[in-house]
Design an enzyme around this catalytic site. Structure first.
Site, PDB file in Angstrom:
ATOM      1  N   PHE A  22       0.813  -1.208   0.000  1.00 60.24           N
ATOM      2  CA  PHE A  22       0.000   0.000   0.000  1.00 60.24           C
ATOM      3  C   PHE A  22       0.845   1.256   0.000  1.00 60.24           C
ATOM      4  O   PHE A  22       2.064   1.199   0.167  1.00 60.24           O
ATOM      5  CB  PHE A  22      -0.976   0.005   1.184  1.00 60.24           C
ATOM      6  CG  PHE A  22      -0.383   0.348   2.524  1.00 60.24           C
ATOM      7  CD1 PHE A  22       0.349  -0.573   3.248  1.00 60.24           C
ATOM      8  CD2 PHE A  22      -0.574   1.614   3.067  1.00 60.24           C
ATOM      9  CE1 PHE A  22       0.883  -0.248   4.497  1.00 60.24           C
ATOM     10  CE2 PHE A  22      -0.048   1.953   4.313  1.00 60.24           C
ATOM     11  CZ  PHE A  22       0.683   1.012   5.025  1.00 60.24           C
TER      12      PHE A  22
ATOM     13  N   SER B 169       7.587  -2.215  -3.934  1.00 60.03           N
ATOM     14  CA  SER B 169       7.065  -3.091  -2.873  1.00 60.03           C
ATOM     15  C   SER B 169       6.409  -4.318  -3.495  1.00 60.03           C
ATOM     16  O   SER B 169       6.608  -5.452  -3.044  1.00 60.03           O
ATOM     17  CB  SER B 169       6.026  -2.358  -2.022  1.00 60.03           C
ATOM     18  OG  SER B 169       6.595  -1.306  -1.296  1.00 60.03           O
TER      19      SER B 169
ATOM     20  N   ILE C   4       9.744  -2.676   2.183  1.00 57.75           N
ATOM     21  CA  ILE C   4       8.478  -3.094   1.558  1.00 57.75           C
ATOM     22  C   ILE C   4       7.337  -2.490   2.381  1.00 57.75           C
ATOM     23  O   ILE C   4       7.235  -2.756   3.588  1.00 57.75           O
ATOM     24  CB  ILE C   4       8.333  -4.632   1.550  1.00 57.75           C
ATOM     25  CG1 ILE C   4       9.529  -5.286   0.864  1.00 57.75           C
ATOM     26  CG2 ILE C   4       7.023  -5.046   0.908  1.00 57.75           C
ATOM     27  CD1 ILE C   4       9.551  -6.807   1.005  1.00 57.75           C
ATOM     28  N   LYS C   5       6.505  -1.698   1.722  1.00 61.61           N
ATOM     29  CA  LYS C   5       5.351  -1.141   2.446  1.00 61.61           C
ATOM     30  C   LYS C   5       4.210  -2.134   2.283  1.00 61.61           C
ATOM     31  O   LYS C   5       3.341  -1.981   1.423  1.00 61.61           O
ATOM     32  CB  LYS C   5       5.011   0.248   1.899  1.00 61.61           C
ATOM     33  CG  LYS C   5       4.175   1.081   2.853  1.00 61.61           C
ATOM     34  CD  LYS C   5       4.229   2.550   2.486  1.00 61.61           C
ATOM     35  CE  LYS C   5       3.202   3.377   3.214  1.00 61.61           C
ATOM     36  NZ  LYS C   5       3.320   3.388   4.669  1.00 61.61           N
ATOM     37  N   SER C   6       4.262  -3.173   3.101  1.00 58.40           N
ATOM     38  CA  SER C   6       3.305  -4.273   2.924  1.00 58.40           C
ATOM     39  C   SER C   6       2.096  -4.083   3.830  1.00 58.40           C
ATOM     40  O   SER C   6       2.113  -3.266   4.754  1.00 58.40           O
ATOM     41  CB  SER C   6       3.976  -5.612   3.242  1.00 58.40           C
ATOM     42  OG  SER C   6       3.891  -5.879   4.630  1.00 58.40           O
TER      43      SER C   6
END
Ligand code: PMP
Length: 295
Positions: free
Chosen positions: A33, A56, A150-152
């Site tokens: 996101f 990401s 990583i913008k998980s």
């Protein structure tokens, strides 16, 4: 009119904006996101946000079913339909509906969600008087396990830290990495000022490469302030002249206490205030968008 939420090519009223309970975004936090700001109808550093979203996604083998241009267009349309000019945009890409097993290959189609909302600003006092934060026991994710770059959708690491901060009466909490170095806060990057220079932990410290962080480093360099990305310890923070946090939602917010130690003079310092003003100017300028196609 009810808020209109974009889901994979269609707009839905908020009440009808739903995805499957079998979506692996829900079942496993399998997705990515972005949180983005729009100022005066211009999306702040949209290209950088899209690049980070795509990076990401690549890191988790997720193929986003749109081009970056199509995503930018969908974002601008969602803002327009909702009449949002100064707001906050949440872009989510989930792995999509699958089975109860982990295997992402059994998820047919990633879902793309775009929410355009008004931003609930932090109270003004935080910007005028500064925040108090604490260091929490929850360590930032080890980069070798799950890279903080990583913008998980799996934000439990940050949520657990946030809870610990909240229980101590702090709305932000400072996380250390596996080496005991300062990494970042639960949703913000951290900076300190030492002997007039601006210091912030490097990528290797296990941080999300914040887009506000980048913007503030650029502004500081332009203003002739020395900027260094360098490992920091808690000690460095405790003895700093100034400290502040950056993030899309928070923008630039001063910190005046860390672990009950007063930072500098206990008030937002001159470098922080100068950078807050410069950042505010930047958000008003054409420079803020960087997206020529959709201005
Ligand atoms: N670190 C974390 C963990 C974040 O979630 C965020 C975004 N909320 C940031 C830093 C700040 O990044 P940005 O300036 O791109 O919003």
């Amino acid at each position: 009119m009810a808020p209109q939420i974009y889901i994979s090519g269609e707009l839905y009223d908020k009440e009808n904006a739903k995805i499957s309970v079998f979506d692996h975004g829900l079942l496993y936090g399998d997705g990515v996101f972005e949180g983005i700001r729009s100022y005066g109808g211009k999306v702040f550093r949209l290209e950088r946000h899209l690049d980070r979203l795509w990076e990401s996604a690549k890191a988790i083998w997720l193929e986003i079913p749109l081009t970056k241009d199509e995503m930018a267009e969908a974002i601008y349309n969602t803002l327009a339909v909702n009449g949002v000019k100064d707001g906050y945009i949440r872009v989510v890409v989930t792995r999509g509906e699958g089975t109860l097993g982990l295997d992402p290959n059994r998820c047919a189609n990633p879902e793309v969600i775009i929410i355009a909302d008004r931003i609930a600003l932090y109270p003004k006092e935080y910007y005028e008087n500064g925040l108090e934060i604490i260091t929490v026991s929850v360590m930032r994710n080890h980069p070798a396990a799950l890279s903080p770059r990583i913008k998980s959708l799996n934000y439990l690491n940050n949520i657990l830290a946030k809870i610990e901060g909240l229980q101590a009466g702090c709305i932000e909490a400072l996380m250390l990495n596996h080496k005991g170095e300062v990494s970042e806060c639960t949703g913000d990057n951290i900076f300190i000022v030492r002997r007039g220079a601006l210091l912030t932990p490097p990528n290797e410290a296990g941080i999300l490469e914040g887009i506000t962080r980048d913007a503030v480093m650029e502004l500081a360099r332009k203003a002739g302030i020395e900027v260094r990305e360098t490992p920091l310890t808690k000690h460095d923070v405790y003895v700093a002249e100034e400290c502040f946090l950056t993030g899309s939602a928070a923008e630039v917010v001063p910190v005046i206490k860390v672990d009950a130690r007063t930072i500098g003079g206990g008030k937002p310092g001159p470098v922080t205030r100068d950078l807050m003003a410069r950042f505010h100017e930047l958000t008003k300028s054409a420079d803020s968008s960087n997206c020529t196609n959709h201005r």
